[in-house]
Motif scaffolding. Structure first.
Motif, short mmCIF file in Angstrom:
data_model
loop_
_atom_site.label_atom_id
_atom_site.label_comp_id
_atom_site.label_asym_id
_atom_site.label_seq_id
_atom_site.Cartn_x
_atom_site.Cartn_y
_atom_site.Cartn_z
N ASP A 126 0.81 -1.22 0.00
CA ASP A 126 0.00 0.00 0.00
C ASP A 126 0.84 1.27 0.00
N LEU A 127 2.13 1.13 0.26
CA LEU A 127 3.05 2.26 0.23
C LEU A 127 4.32 1.82 -0.49
N VAL A 128 4.62 2.48 -1.60
CA VAL A 128 5.79 2.13 -2.41
C VAL A 128 6.65 3.38 -2.55
N LEU A 129 7.82 3.34 -1.92
CA LEU A 129 8.76 4.47 -1.94
C LEU A 129 10.01 4.08 -2.71
N CYS A 130 10.62 5.06 -3.37
CA CYS A 130 11.79 4.77 -4.19
C CYS A 130 12.75 5.95 -4.17
N SER A 131 14.03 5.63 -4.12
CA SER A 131 15.06 6.64 -4.33
C SER A 131 14.88 7.22 -5.73
N PRO A 132 15.20 8.49 -5.91
CA PRO A 132 15.07 9.08 -7.24
C PRO A 132 16.20 8.69 -8.21
N ARG A 133 17.20 7.96 -7.76
CA ARG A 133 18.32 7.59 -8.62
C ARG A 133 17.87 6.56 -9.66
N LEU A 134 18.41 6.67 -10.85
CA LEU A 134 18.03 5.83 -11.99
C LEU A 134 18.08 4.34 -11.65
N ARG A 135 19.13 3.89 -11.02
CA ARG A 135 19.29 2.45 -10.76
C ARG A 135 18.17 1.92 -9.86
N ALA A 136 17.71 2.71 -8.90
CA ALA A 136 16.61 2.29 -8.03
C ALA A 136 15.28 2.35 -8.78
N ARG A 137 15.07 3.42 -9.54
CA ARG A 137 13.83 3.57 -10.31
C ARG A 137 13.67 2.44 -11.32
N ARG A 138 14.76 2.11 -12.01
CA ARG A 138 14.71 1.03 -13.02
C ARG A 138 14.44 -0.31 -12.36
N THR A 139 15.03 -0.54 -11.18
CA THR A 139 14.78 -1.79 -10.46
C THR A 139 13.30 -1.90 -10.11
N ALA A 140 12.73 -0.82 -9.58
CA ALA A 140 11.30 -0.82 -9.23
C ALA A 140 10.44 -1.08 -10.47
N GLU A 141 10.75 -0.38 -11.52
CA GLU A 141 9.97 -0.50 -12.77
C GLU A 141 10.03 -1.92 -13.32
N LEU A 142 11.23 -2.48 -13.40
CA LEU A 142 11.39 -3.83 -13.95
C LEU A 142 10.77 -4.89 -13.05
N ALA A 143 10.64 -4.58 -11.76
CA ALA A 143 10.00 -5.50 -10.81
C ALA A 143 8.47 -5.35 -10.85
N GLY A 144 7.98 -4.40 -11.64
CA GLY A 144 6.54 -4.22 -11.78
C GLY A 144 5.94 -3.17 -10.88
N PHE A 145 6.78 -2.43 -10.15
CA PHE A 145 6.31 -1.37 -9.26
C PHE A 145 6.41 -0.03 -10.00
N THR A 146 5.38 0.26 -10.78
CA THR A 146 5.42 1.43 -11.65
C THR A 146 4.81 2.67 -11.01
N ASP A 147 4.18 2.52 -9.85
CA ASP A 147 3.54 3.65 -9.17
C ASP A 147 4.26 3.94 -7.86
N CYS A 148 5.50 4.40 -7.97
CA CYS A 148 6.35 4.68 -6.80
C CYS A 148 6.28 6.15 -6.43
N GLN A 149 6.41 6.42 -5.15
CA GLN A 149 6.60 7.78 -4.68
C GLN A 149 8.11 7.99 -4.52
N LEU A 150 8.67 8.90 -5.31
CA LEU A 150 10.10 9.17 -5.22
C LEU A 150 10.38 10.04 -4.00
N THR A 151 11.42 9.69 -3.27
CA THR A 151 11.82 10.49 -2.12
C THR A 151 13.34 10.56 -2.02
N GLU A 152 13.83 11.76 -1.96
CA GLU A 152 15.27 11.99 -1.83
C GLU A 152 15.80 11.39 -0.53
N ASP A 153 14.92 11.20 0.45
CA ASP A 153 15.35 10.60 1.72
C ASP A 153 15.89 9.19 1.54
N LEU A 154 15.53 8.49 0.45
CA LEU A 154 16.04 7.14 0.20
C LEU A 154 17.30 7.12 -0.66
#
Length: 186
Positions: free
Chosen positions: A49-77
């Motif tokens: 119910d809560l999906v957070l992601c670092s804004p860095r490309l490598r983290a975003r791509r990992t989330a996307e390829l894992a099927g988590f396309t609706d992430c909230q980006l946070t610089e805190d990660l």
């Protein structure tokens, strides 16, 4: 209590060679792409119910390829900012700073341990305050280890004892009344 899943991004050229990567934007290697897809085979985005992601490309791509396309980006990660040590391996750093360990010595020109802990404590507060059953964070090696330490309320130097593999999934939760590591490097 919320269970918090931590996913370290898939392999990059620099993670493969042991180079410290914070702000440098690198994409995943072919192996990293496969690691990210493997995460998606083990975890269903609908379970979170809560999906957070670092804004860095490598983290975003990992989330996307894992099927988590609706992430909230946070610089805190974002990864620990390595400052002058960006792109260097630990061995290269120790040539100039014998005995250097990030957990004890930090990084000149980068973030202090206290600064990293402060922003990852905010992530813990956000997750715990969300009231969701399961949350997931897509992030990085050192920062995710600090996040786990914040969850457990452990000193930051304990991070040396919690290595995280690329493409791994770890789970934080509770054991009776105590915050706990439920699974590590799965």
């Amino acid at each position: 209590m919320t269970q918090l899943y931590l996913v370290r991004h898939g392999e990059t050229e620099w993670s493969r060679s042991g180079r410290h990567t914070s702000v440098t934007e690198l994409d995943l290697t072919d192996d990293g792409v496969e690691q990210a897809r493997s995460v998606g085979q083990r975890l269903d985005p609908r379970d979170f119910d809560l999906v957070l992601c670092s804004p860095r490309l490598r983290a975003r791509r990992t989330a996307e390829l894992a099927g988590f396309t609706d992430c909230q980006l946070t610089e805190d990660l974002a990864e620990w900012y390595y400052g002058d040590f960006e792109g260097l391996t630990s061995d290269q750093i120790r040539q100039h700073y014998p005995g250097w360990r990030i957990w004890f010595n930090g990084c000149p020109g980068g973030e202090s341990a206290d600064e990293v802990r402060a922003r990852l404590t905010r992530v813990v507060a956000r997750v715990r305050g969300s009231g969701v059953e399961r949350a997931i964070c897509f992030g990085h090696g050192h920062a995710s280890r600090v996040l786990a330490l914040c969850w457990l309320d452990f000193p930051i130097i304990f991070g040396q004892s919690f290595p995280l593999e690329v493409g791994s999934v770890s789970i934080l939760g509770r054991e009776k009344e105590s915050a706990a590591v439920v699974r590590w490097n799965s």
